[in-house]
Design a protein around this motif. Structure first.
Motif, PDB file in Angstrom:
ATOM      1  N   ARG A 173     -17.323  11.432  22.516  1.00 51.25           N
ATOM      2  CA  ARG A 173     -17.488  12.332  21.373  1.00 51.25           C
ATOM      3  C   ARG A 173     -16.260  12.206  20.467  1.00 51.25           C
ATOM      4  NH1 ARG A 173     -19.091  18.267  23.200  1.00 51.25           N
ATOM      5  NH2 ARG A 173     -19.245  18.436  20.920  1.00 51.25           N
ATOM      6  N   TRP A 174     -16.495  11.966  19.200  1.00 54.51           N
ATOM      7  CA  TRP A 174     -15.384  11.860  18.259  1.00 54.51           C
ATOM      8  C   TRP A 174     -14.774  13.241  18.013  1.00 54.51           C
ATOM      9  CZ3 TRP A 174     -14.018   7.562  14.800  1.00 54.51           C
ATOM     10  CH2 TRP A 174     -14.585   6.351  15.218  1.00 54.51           C
ATOM     11  N   GLY A 175     -15.614  14.254  17.831  1.00 54.43           N
ATOM     12  CA  GLY A 175     -15.111  15.600  17.588  1.00 54.43           C
ATOM     13  C   GLY A 175     -14.232  15.662  16.341  1.00 54.43           C
ATOM     14  N   GLN A 176     -13.263  16.547  16.379  1.00 59.59           N
ATOM     15  CA  GLN A 176     -12.360  16.738  15.242  1.00 59.59           C
ATOM     16  C   GLN A 176     -11.012  16.065  15.448  1.00 59.59           C
ATOM     17  OE1 GLN A 176     -13.515  18.222  12.428  1.00 59.59           O
ATOM     18  NE2 GLN A 176     -15.452  18.316  13.563  1.00 59.59           N
ATOM     19  N   ALA A 177     -10.815  15.448  16.605  1.00 64.02           N
ATOM     20  CA  ALA A 177      -9.519  14.835  16.901  1.00 64.02           C
ATOM     21  C   ALA A 177      -9.283  13.613  16.026  1.00 64.02           C
ATOM     22  CB  ALA A 177      -9.441  14.446  18.376  1.00 64.02           C
ATOM     23  N   SER A 178      -8.049  13.388  15.630  1.00 64.34           N
ATOM     24  CA  SER A 178      -7.661  12.208  14.863  1.00 64.34           C
ATOM     25  C   SER A 178      -7.201  11.147  15.856  1.00 64.34           C
ATOM     26  CB  SER A 178      -6.531  12.553  13.882  1.00 64.34           C
ATOM     27  OG  SER A 178      -6.130  11.394  13.170  1.00 64.34           O
ATOM     28  N   ILE A 179      -8.038  10.135  16.088  1.00 60.39           N
ATOM     29  CA  ILE A 179      -7.749   9.134  17.110  1.00 60.39           C
ATOM     30  C   ILE A 179      -7.386   7.798  16.473  1.00 60.39           C
ATOM     31  CG2 ILE A 179      -9.253  10.228  18.801  1.00 60.39           C
ATOM     32  CD1 ILE A 179     -11.363   8.108  18.184  1.00 60.39           C
ATOM     33  N   PHE A 180      -6.646   6.997  17.215  1.00 57.60           N
ATOM     34  CA  PHE A 180      -6.305   5.650  16.763  1.00 57.60           C
ATOM     35  C   PHE A 180      -7.582   4.823  16.717  1.00 57.60           C
ATOM     36  CE2 PHE A 180      -4.870   1.282  17.319  1.00 57.60           C
ATOM     37  CZ  PHE A 180      -3.824   1.217  16.422  1.00 57.60           C
ATOM     38  N   ARG A 181      -7.777   4.077  15.633  1.00 57.41           N
ATOM     39  CA  ARG A 181      -9.018   3.329  15.469  1.00 57.41           C
ATOM     40  C   ARG A 181      -8.750   2.010  14.751  1.00 57.41           C
ATOM     41  NH1 ARG A 181     -11.972   7.890  12.133  1.00 57.41           N
ATOM     42  NH2 ARG A 181     -10.731   9.105  13.594  1.00 57.41           N
ATOM     43  N   LEU A 182      -9.737   1.129  14.781  1.00 63.74           N
ATOM     44  CA  LEU A 182      -9.630  -0.167  14.116  1.00 63.74           C
ATOM     45  C   LEU A 182      -9.876  -0.018  12.627  1.00 63.74           C
ATOM     46  CD1 LEU A 182      -9.457  -3.281  14.046  1.00 63.74           C
ATOM     47  CD2 LEU A 182     -11.900  -3.329  14.596  1.00 63.74           C
ATOM     48  N   THR A 183      -8.893  -0.419  11.838  1.00 67.14           N
ATOM     49  CA  THR A 183      -9.032  -0.474  10.383  1.00 67.14           C
ATOM     50  C   THR A 183      -8.335  -1.749   9.908  1.00 67.14           C
ATOM     51  OG1 THR A 183      -6.957   0.705   9.945  1.00 67.14           O
ATOM     52  CG2 THR A 183      -8.952   2.051  10.227  1.00 67.14           C
ATOM     53  N   LYS A 184      -8.415  -2.015   8.637  1.00 71.62           N
ATOM     54  CA  LYS A 184      -7.714  -3.179   8.096  1.00 71.62           C
ATOM     55  C   LYS A 184      -6.208  -3.042   8.311  1.00 71.62           C
ATOM     56  CE  LYS A 184     -11.260  -3.874   4.545  1.00 71.62           C
ATOM     57  NZ  LYS A 184     -11.575  -3.777   3.098  1.00 71.62           N
ATOM     58  N   ASP A 185      -5.716  -1.815   8.285  1.00 69.32           N
ATOM     59  CA  ASP A 185      -4.280  -1.585   8.450  1.00 69.32           C
ATOM     60  C   ASP A 185      -3.826  -1.720   9.897  1.00 69.32           C
ATOM     61  OD1 ASP A 185      -3.948  -1.114   5.742  1.00 69.32           O
ATOM     62  OD2 ASP A 185      -4.259   1.052   5.930  1.00 69.32           O
ATOM     63  N   THR A 186      -4.708  -1.401  10.857  1.00 66.11           N
ATOM     64  CA  THR A 186      -4.307  -1.444  12.266  1.00 66.11           C
ATOM     65  C   THR A 186      -4.728  -2.734  12.962  1.00 66.11           C
ATOM     66  OG1 THR A 186      -6.344  -0.353  13.004  1.00 66.11           O
ATOM     67  CG2 THR A 186      -4.466   1.059  12.438  1.00 66.11           C
ATOM     68  N   PHE A 187      -5.470  -3.601  12.253  1.00 67.53           N
ATOM     69  CA  PHE A 187      -5.990  -4.816  12.888  1.00 67.53           C
ATOM     70  C   PHE A 187      -4.880  -5.677  13.474  1.00 67.53           C
ATOM     71  CE2 PHE A 187      -6.957  -9.355  12.570  1.00 67.53           C
ATOM     72  CZ  PHE A 187      -8.041  -9.434  13.416  1.00 67.53           C
ATOM     73  N   THR A 188      -3.830  -5.925  12.711  1.00 66.08           N
ATOM     74  CA  THR A 188      -2.738  -6.777  13.197  1.00 66.08           C
ATOM     75  C   THR A 188      -2.099  -6.183  14.446  1.00 66.08           C
ATOM     76  OG1 THR A 188      -2.290  -7.579  10.961  1.00 66.08           O
ATOM     77  CG2 THR A 188      -0.540  -7.850  12.603  1.00 66.08           C
ATOM     78  N   ARG A 189      -1.927  -4.890  14.464  1.00 68.01           N
ATOM     79  CA  ARG A 189      -1.323  -4.237  15.634  1.00 68.01           C
ATOM     80  C   ARG A 189      -2.206  -4.410  16.865  1.00 68.01           C
ATOM     81  NH1 ARG A 189       0.675   2.103  15.818  1.00 68.01           N
ATOM     82  NH2 ARG A 189       1.792   1.978  17.812  1.00 68.01           N
ATOM     83  N   LEU A 190      -3.513  -4.259  16.706  1.00 69.54           N
ATOM     84  CA  LEU A 190      -4.431  -4.454  17.822  1.00 69.54           C
ATOM     85  C   LEU A 190      -4.471  -5.912  18.254  1.00 69.54           C
ATOM     86  CD1 LEU A 190      -7.370  -2.142  16.698  1.00 69.54           C
ATOM     87  CD2 LEU A 190      -5.945  -1.840  18.721  1.00 69.54           C
ATOM     88  N   HIS A 191      -4.439  -6.804  17.285  1.00 71.08           N
ATOM     89  CA  HIS A 191      -4.490  -8.228  17.574  1.00 71.08           C
ATOM     90  C   HIS A 191      -3.266  -8.696  18.343  1.00 71.08           C
ATOM     91  CE1 HIS A 191      -3.563 -12.474  16.557  1.00 71.08           C
ATOM     92  NE2 HIS A 191      -4.859 -12.650  16.738  1.00 71.08           N
ATOM     93  N   ASP A 192      -2.107  -8.202  17.984  1.00 71.39           N
ATOM     94  CA  ASP A 192      -0.857  -8.665  18.585  1.00 71.39           C
ATOM     95  C   ASP A 192      -0.543  -7.987  19.906  1.00 71.39           C
ATOM     96  OD1 ASP A 192      -0.572 -10.304  16.417  1.00 71.39           O
ATOM     97  OD2 ASP A 192       0.823  -8.989  15.352  1.00 71.39           O
ATOM     98  N   GLY A 193      -1.299  -6.954  20.272  1.00 66.33           N
ATOM     99  CA  GLY A 193      -1.027  -6.226  21.499  1.00 66.33           C
ATOM    100  C   GLY A 193      -0.359  -4.896  21.208  1.00 66.33           C
ATOM    101  N   PHE A 194      -0.645  -3.890  22.030  1.00 67.68           N
ATOM    102  CA  PHE A 194      -0.142  -2.557  21.743  1.00 67.68           C
ATOM    103  C   PHE A 194       0.022  -1.793  23.050  1.00 67.68           C
ATOM    104  CE2 PHE A 194      -4.719  -2.568  21.699  1.00 67.68           C
ATOM    105  CZ  PHE A 194      -5.069  -1.427  22.426  1.00 67.68           C
ATOM    106  N   ASP A 195       0.798  -0.728  22.995  1.00 67.15           N
ATOM    107  CA  ASP A 195       0.992   0.146  24.139  1.00 67.15           C
ATOM    108  C   ASP A 195      -0.231   1.039  24.284  1.00 67.15           C
ATOM    109  OD1 ASP A 195       1.761   2.230  25.915  1.00 67.15           O
ATOM    110  OD2 ASP A 195       3.872   1.819  25.462  1.00 67.15           O
ATOM    111  N   ARG A 196      -0.789   1.086  25.471  1.00 66.32           N
ATOM    112  CA  ARG A 196      -2.011   1.845  25.702  1.00 66.32           C
ATOM    113  C   ARG A 196      -1.837   3.333  25.426  1.00 66.32           C
ATOM    114  NH1 ARG A 196      -4.714   1.193  31.515  1.00 66.32           N
ATOM    115  NH2 ARG A 196      -3.017   2.628  32.029  1.00 66.32           N
ATOM    116  N   SER A 197      -0.610   3.801  25.418  1.00 62.04           N
ATOM    117  CA  SER A 197      -0.352   5.228  25.219  1.00 62.04           C
ATOM    118  C   SER A 197      -0.747   5.724  23.827  1.00 62.04           C
ATOM    119  CB  SER A 197       1.130   5.541  25.464  1.00 62.04           C
ATOM    120  OG  SER A 197       1.950   4.868  24.520  1.00 62.04           O
TER     121      SER A 197
END
Length: 268
Positions: free
Chosen positions: A138-162
């Motif tokens: 459920r997405w709900g009202q929480a602001s969660i980390f998600r895939l966007t054009k701005d976050t793509f490089t960060r996801l691609h290069d690896g990230f901390d699961r936290s």
């Protein structure tokens, strides 16, 4: 089992028809004829890629394809290294059929005909398709980390699961620890969520049922109002329903009398 064409593409023994595309990979002619595609699904071959792809069509759609009788090719395939999505050592194979193969009267609304599979290359043997788990949340009202054009490089290069919400972290840990599966599909991380560009969402949402269909299993986080609360939640043991059942193990002792058993939750 793979047909010779799928095996050649995965092992890159044939030349692509274009230069490698940074986003999609190398483009190959998959099957040049309808006869070749149908033969790959025959019992003697039963290619798991071609069979899975063709099984997604209705009988009416298959008939429409045969009526078109394309002259150049039937299906294409993109192949790229999965580490483009931080899935090390694996390959993504995307088989696609041009929508123009089908007459509008046969399938109604226009849709993509596409199959995506992950393969693990094994030296000296046939590549094997890799299992993955999906997560419903459920997405709900929480602001969660998600895939966007701005976050793509960060996801691609690896990230901390936290940086991910607790439900995602719990699901990933469960899939790895309990199911021994390395890959997970989550809509908010696998579909671009840009508010000003919904093109990827529109395309992928139409294929979402296939993503779930081919998954090893789906984890459904139904207990939380959003993804910040985690996959698990505490329970009061005194509120659990006390259940008793009478069982007779006649297969062990035909003369046995029923025995009453209490069903208990050993986790709490």
């Amino acid at each position: 089992m793979l047909c010779s064409r799928c095996d050649d593409i995965l092992r890159q023994r044939v030349e692509p028809v274009n230069n490698v595309n940074e986003d999609k990979g190398a483009l190959y002619i998959h099957h040049a004829s309808l006869e070749g595609l149908e033969a790959a699904t025959a019992e003697s071959t039963k290619c798991r890629v071609c069979s899975t792809f063709l099984d997604s069509f209705t009988n009416g759609e298959r008939q429409a394809i045969w009526e078109r009788k394309p002259q150049e090719y039937v299906t294409t395939a993109y192949l790229c290294r999965a580490d483009h999505w931080s899935l090390a050592t694996a390959f993504i194979l995307v088989v696609n059929m041009d929508d123009n193969m089908l007459t509008p009267k046969m399938h109604g609304e226009k849709r993509d005909y596409m199959l995506t599979m992950v393969f693990q290359p094994i030296a000296g043997s046939e590549p094997i398709d890799t299992e993955y788990v999906t997560l419903s949340h459920r997405w709900g009202q929480a602001s969660i980390f998600r895939l966007t054009k701005d976050t793509f490089t960060r996801l691609h290069d690896g990230f901390d699961r936290s940086i991910l919400p607790q439900t995602f972290q719990d699901a990933m840990a469960f899939a790895k620890r309990n199911l021994k599966i390395r890959y997970m599909w989550i809509d908010s991380l696998c579909i671009f969520q840009d508010a000003d560009d919904r093109s990827d969402w529109i395309k992928e949402a139409a294929q979402m049922h296939r993503v779930y269909e081919h998954a090893y299993c789906n984890l459904s986080a139904t207990g939380g109002e959003d993804s910040s609360v985690g996959l698990y939640r505490p329970r009061r043991t005194d509120s659990l329903c006390h259940v008793e059942v009478d069982l007779t193990f006649s297969i062990l002792d035909p003369q046995a009398s029923p025995t009453r058993y209490a069903m208990l939750d050993y986790l709490y």
